[in-house]
Design a protein around this motif. Sequence first.
Motif, PDB file in Angstrom:
ATOM      1  N   ASN A 175       0.812  -1.219   0.000  1.00 62.75           N
ATOM      2  CA  ASN A 175       0.000   0.000   0.000  1.00 62.75           C
ATOM      3  C   ASN A 175       0.848   1.273   0.000  1.00 62.75           C
ATOM      4  OD1 ASN A 175      -1.446  -2.107   2.176  1.00 62.75           O
ATOM      5  ND2 ASN A 175      -2.663  -1.479   0.400  1.00 62.75           N
ATOM      6  N   LEU A 176       1.924   1.251  -0.762  1.00 62.53           N
ATOM      7  CA  LEU A 176       2.810   2.416  -0.798  1.00 62.53           C
ATOM      8  C   LEU A 176       2.156   3.576  -1.550  1.00 62.53           C
ATOM      9  CD1 LEU A 176       5.722   3.540  -0.238  1.00 62.53           C
ATOM     10  CD2 LEU A 176       6.301   2.759  -2.535  1.00 62.53           C
ATOM     11  N   CYS A 177       2.126   4.734  -0.896  1.00 60.99           N
ATOM     12  CA  CYS A 177       1.636   5.952  -1.548  1.00 60.99           C
ATOM     13  C   CYS A 177       2.736   7.014  -1.436  1.00 60.99           C
ATOM     14  CB  CYS A 177       0.379   6.486  -0.873  1.00 60.99           C
ATOM     15  SG  CYS A 177      -1.026   5.397  -1.056  1.00 60.99           S
ATOM     16  N   VAL A 178       2.975   7.736  -2.508  1.00 61.62           N
ATOM     17  CA  VAL A 178       3.918   8.850  -2.464  1.00 61.62           C
ATOM     18  C   VAL A 178       3.224  10.089  -3.018  1.00 61.62           C
ATOM     19  CG1 VAL A 178       6.127   9.756  -3.263  1.00 61.62           C
ATOM     20  CG2 VAL A 178       5.902   7.322  -2.792  1.00 61.62           C
ATOM     21  N   ASP A 179       3.205  11.144  -2.210  1.00 57.54           N
ATOM     22  CA  ASP A 179       2.611  12.407  -2.645  1.00 57.54           C
ATOM     23  C   ASP A 179       3.680  13.491  -2.619  1.00 57.54           C
ATOM     24  OD1 ASP A 179       0.012  11.404  -2.862  1.00 57.54           O
ATOM     25  OD2 ASP A 179      -0.259  11.550  -0.688  1.00 57.54           O
ATOM     26  N   THR A 188       3.420  20.426  -4.228  1.00 59.97           N
ATOM     27  CA  THR A 188       4.018  21.385  -5.151  1.00 59.97           C
ATOM     28  C   THR A 188       3.172  22.646  -5.136  1.00 59.97           C
ATOM     29  OG1 THR A 188       2.681  20.810  -7.081  1.00 59.97           O
ATOM     30  CG2 THR A 188       4.602  19.437  -6.657  1.00 59.97           C
ATOM     31  N   PRO A 189       3.723  23.732  -5.688  1.00 56.24           N
ATOM     32  CA  PRO A 189       2.931  24.965  -5.732  1.00 56.24           C
ATOM     33  C   PRO A 189       1.601  24.784  -6.483  1.00 56.24           C
ATOM     34  CG  PRO A 189       5.206  25.421  -6.263  1.00 56.24           C
ATOM     35  CD  PRO A 189       5.086  23.939  -6.175  1.00 56.24           C
ATOM     36  N   ASP A 190       1.529  23.798  -7.373  1.00 54.02           N
ATOM     37  CA  ASP A 190       0.302  23.577  -8.134  1.00 54.02           C
ATOM     38  C   ASP A 190      -0.648  22.592  -7.467  1.00 54.02           C
ATOM     39  OD1 ASP A 190       1.391  25.219 -10.068  1.00 54.02           O
ATOM     40  OD2 ASP A 190       2.402  23.539 -11.049  1.00 54.02           O
ATOM     41  N   GLY A 191      -0.345  22.203  -6.259  1.00 56.26           N
ATOM     42  CA  GLY A 191      -1.193  21.250  -5.569  1.00 56.26           C
ATOM     43  C   GLY A 191      -0.436  19.960  -5.303  1.00 56.26           C
ATOM     44  N   THR A 192      -1.141  19.010  -4.727  1.00 53.56           N
ATOM     45  CA  THR A 192      -0.494  17.752  -4.383  1.00 53.56           C
ATOM     46  C   THR A 192      -0.479  16.813  -5.584  1.00 53.56           C
ATOM     47  OG1 THR A 192      -1.282  17.997  -2.133  1.00 53.56           O
ATOM     48  CG2 THR A 192      -0.536  15.820  -2.780  1.00 53.56           C
ATOM     49  N   VAL A 193       0.707  16.271  -5.873  1.00 47.94           N
ATOM     50  CA  VAL A 193       0.827  15.292  -6.943  1.00 47.94           C
ATOM     51  C   VAL A 193       0.932  13.915  -6.306  1.00 47.94           C
ATOM     52  CG1 VAL A 193       2.255  14.466  -8.846  1.00 47.94           C
ATOM     53  CG2 VAL A 193       1.994  16.917  -8.461  1.00 47.94           C
ATOM     54  N   SER A 194      -0.010  13.049  -6.648  1.00 45.82           N
ATOM     55  CA  SER A 194       0.052  11.691  -6.115  1.00 45.82           C
ATOM     56  C   SER A 194       0.782  10.826  -7.135  1.00 45.82           C
ATOM     57  CB  SER A 194      -1.351  11.133  -5.890  1.00 45.82           C
ATOM     58  OG  SER A 194      -2.071  12.017  -5.073  1.00 45.82           O
ATOM     59  N   ALA A 195       2.084  10.625  -6.895  1.00 51.88           N
ATOM     60  CA  ALA A 195       2.910   9.925  -7.885  1.00 51.88           C
ATOM     61  C   ALA A 195       2.729   8.415  -7.779  1.00 51.88           C
ATOM     62  CB  ALA A 195       4.366  10.307  -7.710  1.00 51.88           C
ATOM     63  N   VAL A 196       2.591   7.930  -6.569  1.00 51.18           N
ATOM     64  CA  VAL A 196       2.432   6.498  -6.347  1.00 51.18           C
ATOM     65  C   VAL A 196       1.199   6.294  -5.471  1.00 51.18           C
ATOM     66  CG1 VAL A 196       3.486   4.414  -5.389  1.00 51.18           C
ATOM     67  CG2 VAL A 196       4.934   6.145  -6.468  1.00 51.18           C
ATOM     68  N   ARG A 197       0.273   5.402  -5.920  1.00 52.04           N
ATOM     69  CA  ARG A 197      -0.958   5.204  -5.159  1.00 52.04           C
ATOM     70  C   ARG A 197      -1.174   3.721  -4.885  1.00 52.04           C
ATOM     71  NH1 ARG A 197      -5.079   9.135  -8.552  1.00 52.04           N
ATOM     72  NH2 ARG A 197      -3.451  10.429  -9.432  1.00 52.04           N
ATOM     73  N   ASP A 198      -1.056   3.381  -3.617  1.00 47.96           N
ATOM     74  CA  ASP A 198      -1.474   2.054  -3.192  1.00 47.96           C
ATOM     75  C   ASP A 198      -0.745   0.934  -3.948  1.00 47.96           C
ATOM     76  OD1 ASP A 198      -2.899   0.610  -1.441  1.00 47.96           O
ATOM     77  OD2 ASP A 198      -4.661   0.390  -2.732  1.00 47.96           O
ATOM     78  N   VAL A 199       0.568   1.038  -4.002  1.00 43.52           N
ATOM     79  CA  VAL A 199       1.330   0.018  -4.734  1.00 43.52           C
ATOM     80  C   VAL A 199       1.775  -1.091  -3.785  1.00 43.52           C
ATOM     81  CG1 VAL A 199       3.567  -0.412  -5.854  1.00 43.52           C
ATOM     82  CG2 VAL A 199       2.129   1.482  -6.612  1.00 43.52           C
ATOM     83  N   SER A 200       1.541  -2.322  -4.172  1.00 43.55           N
ATOM     84  CA  SER A 200       2.017  -3.467  -3.406  1.00 43.55           C
ATOM     85  C   SER A 200       2.811  -4.379  -4.327  1.00 43.55           C
ATOM     86  CB  SER A 200       0.838  -4.243  -2.806  1.00 43.55           C
ATOM     87  OG  SER A 200       0.130  -3.414  -1.916  1.00 43.55           O
ATOM     88  N   ALA A 205       8.315  15.327  -0.523  1.00 45.76           N
ATOM     89  CA  ALA A 205       7.540  14.099  -0.707  1.00 45.76           C
ATOM     90  C   ALA A 205       7.038  13.560   0.634  1.00 45.76           C
ATOM     91  CB  ALA A 205       8.399  13.046  -1.384  1.00 45.76           C
ATOM     92  N   ARG A 206       5.831  13.039   0.627  1.00 39.42           N
ATOM     93  CA  ARG A 206       5.277  12.354   1.806  1.00 39.42           C
ATOM     94  C   ARG A 206       4.943  10.939   1.375  1.00 39.42           C
ATOM     95  NH1 ARG A 206       7.305  15.419   3.577  1.00 39.42           N
ATOM     96  NH2 ARG A 206       6.905  17.380   4.632  1.00 39.42           N
ATOM     97  N   CYS A 207       5.336   9.952   2.156  1.00 34.05           N
ATOM     98  CA  CYS A 207       4.935   8.609   1.765  1.00 34.05           C
ATOM     99  C   CYS A 207       4.259   7.881   2.923  1.00 34.05           C
ATOM    100  CB  CYS A 207       6.094   7.814   1.187  1.00 34.05           C
ATOM    101  SG  CYS A 207       7.640   7.991   2.013  1.00 34.05           S
ATOM    102  N   SER A 208       3.413   6.950   2.544  1.00 39.89           N
ATOM    103  CA  SER A 208       2.742   6.129   3.545  1.00 39.89           C
ATOM    104  C   SER A 208       2.701   4.704   3.019  1.00 39.89           C
ATOM    105  CB  SER A 208       1.326   6.647   3.792  1.00 39.89           C
ATOM    106  OG  SER A 208       0.569   6.551   2.607  1.00 39.89           O
ATOM    107  N   GLY A 209       2.298   3.778   3.865  1.00 39.12           N
ATOM    108  CA  GLY A 209       2.309   2.371   3.500  1.00 39.12           C
ATOM    109  C   GLY A 209       3.469   1.687   4.177  1.00 39.12           C
ATOM    110  N   SER A 210       3.983   0.646   3.554  1.00 36.20           N
ATOM    111  CA  SER A 210       5.028  -0.113   4.214  1.00 36.20           C
ATOM    112  C   SER A 210       6.009  -0.676   3.198  1.00 36.20           C
ATOM    113  CB  SER A 210       4.383  -1.247   5.022  1.00 36.20           C
ATOM    114  OG  SER A 210       5.243  -2.347   5.100  1.00 36.20           O
ATOM    115  N   VAL A 211       7.294  -0.576   3.520  1.00 32.85           N
ATOM    116  CA  VAL A 211       8.324  -1.231   2.724  1.00 32.85           C
ATOM    117  C   VAL A 211       9.154  -2.057   3.697  1.00 32.85           C
ATOM    118  CG1 VAL A 211      10.350  -0.945   1.269  1.00 32.85           C
ATOM    119  CG2 VAL A 211       8.441   0.644   1.033  1.00 32.85           C
ATOM    120  N   CYS A 212       9.091  -3.379   3.569  1.00 27.87           N
ATOM    121  CA  CYS A 212       9.819  -4.228   4.501  1.00 27.87           C
ATOM    122  C   CYS A 212      10.953  -4.943   3.798  1.00 27.87           C
ATOM    123  CB  CYS A 212       8.900  -5.274   5.127  1.00 27.87           C
ATOM    124  SG  CYS A 212       7.769  -4.566   6.299  1.00 27.87           S
ATOM    125  N   PHE A 213      12.149  -4.807   4.371  1.00 24.19           N
ATOM    126  CA  PHE A 213      13.270  -5.583   3.887  1.00 24.19           C
ATOM    127  C   PHE A 213      13.569  -6.651   4.924  1.00 24.19           C
ATOM    128  CE2 PHE A 213      17.739  -6.609   3.792  1.00 24.19           C
ATOM    129  CZ  PHE A 213      17.934  -6.922   2.457  1.00 24.19           C
TER     130      PHE A 213
END
Lengths: 307, 316
Positions: free
Chosen positions: B8-12, B15-27, B61-69
């Motif tokens: 569930n990785l999300c990266v936002d 920016t001055p033009d608003g929030t860009v959601s580059a990555v949404r809910d990636v597993s 950048a703000r990210c949420s979700g989980s990355v486990c190594f």
Amino acid sequence: MVAYILRRLLVGIPTLLALVVFSYLIIVAAPGSPFLGERSLPPEVLANMEARYGLDQPILRQVMNYVWGIITEFDFGPSFSYKDRTVTEIIAQGFPITLTYGFLAFLISVAVGVTLGVIAAVRQNSWYDYLAVGISIGAQVLPNFVMAPILVLVFTLWLGWLPGGGWQGGQLPYLIMPVIALSTSFMASIARITRSSMLEVLGTDFILTARAKGIGFRRLIFRHALKPAMLPVVSYLGPTFVGMITGSVVIDMYFSTGGIGQFFVNAAINRDYPLVMGITILTGFLTIAFNLVVDVIYAWIDPRIRY
Amino acid sequence: MSRLRIRNLCVDFSTPDGTVSAVRDVSLDLEDGEILAIVGESGSGKSQTAFAAMGLLPANARCSGSVCFDGKEILGLDDDALSGIRAREIAMIFQNPMTSLNPYRRISDQMTEVLEVHQGLSKKAARTQCIAMLESVNISDARMRFEQFPHECSGGMRQRVMIAMSLLCRPRILIADEPTTALDVTIQAQVIDLLKMIRERYGMAIILITHDLGLVAGCSDRVAVMYAGRVMESGPTEELFLSPRHPYTDALLKSLIRMDEDTSRLYSISGSHPDTTDAGSGGCPFNPRCPVSTIACSASLPAVRTVGSRSWACIR
């Protein structure tokens, strides 16, 4: 590299020569004469004096005589306004003073400016960054002719900690205020150049690579980012260094330090041609020399630059 | 347990033009010795997914979700904590070898510092290992190259140096972000062969980020197709190429130029990649360009369906 340096020095000779000829023509073309004072001299006396200093000769002959004197005897002529003293003597007396406080001010402005700039860039948009940028803008709007009176007001008149002027062989108390007054605005410029160039370097691909290598923050800054970030700073420092060690008129006048900045202005006002020329040549020579130094440092920093 | 597990990785980006959601809910999951290809158009979020995993995102950048190594959460760790992961466990190589090496430092200094920092070796001890590694990525005259500056090497050579440098600590995972995009075709093939070779030799997992489906077909075990920050379909390479489940994958494959068919007109997907500043209307992001969309497609985001080793996000 050695061949390049030699070539640049050789090219410097005609440059200096052109500088001498043009400066001489300009200063002589300026209205007024060295011997026009409050008391008007009888025409015979004036003619005698002009003959004594060779000013009755055609102007190109004057220039040639002047240059010839420098080449053959390293003689920069007598001063017109300081009787019985040669230009060489005056510079030998004044230049060490300017060099001392100018060099100290240079060291301080580089050390403080670069440090402020680097930290501001690394902590971009933090309170530290705003503080550092604020300080630099503040220091830049306080040029030395404003700084000097403020310092004297605070440290001499109010607190009584430091002497308000004089040199005394360059003892510390006499050095402090000239050095601070001269260094602040340069320090501010250096900080701002460092900050913007550091920010640019920190955004490059190779910094991303270095971060991905997990080498730690200090190593990233000192081993990877600092050197390239110094390139614009170094090119600013060449002419700045010359400007600082050849003295500031304001500092010399305000603190009565006896440096050559003061002599330069007086000489220009009194039409003391030889003294103006002597200091102009010194500054010109140093400028040529330190532009070369900057180019050599460039090649040392960036291995892609080869001469 | 997979070596790398992204949930569930999300990266936002603000920016001055608003929030860009580059990555949404990636597993995604990555196993040892596997080559996972992440494909997608520019702006589909494939690189940002990798950058988030490495903690290399820019400050806005703000990210949420989980990355486990290895079962350990690494998302959101600071640079100090990540220095134990970077290069040691997960290494990364980048798109443009011409700018990825520091032009002001010798290759030797850039390589040995990895071993100096992570394994505490002296410069001298590190030197031998670095030269051996340069040789193992087929750099001839490794000893001579080692002392050179990056500008004295060609692009392909520099990418080899990058690869050699990334392998020094024997990481478990190599993330290759478009490693061949800036190289010409013959060099591309060599670099890809090299990646396959190091996978065999070191048993590493590789994440290959690319927009080149030809490259994916040639070397990856599994593919994840990304669009507008989401994974649209993933599965074993061969199956996915033979029978794409998602219309986007299908359209991408149709757009490929085939050497064995005489095509007079190339297939293209109409429209353009959506602007990632708007949060999404709620429907399938591919809906406006989809040749087989229905009314239901714009209603809600299609759930991810998983059958065996394949999964896709389409209601059909």
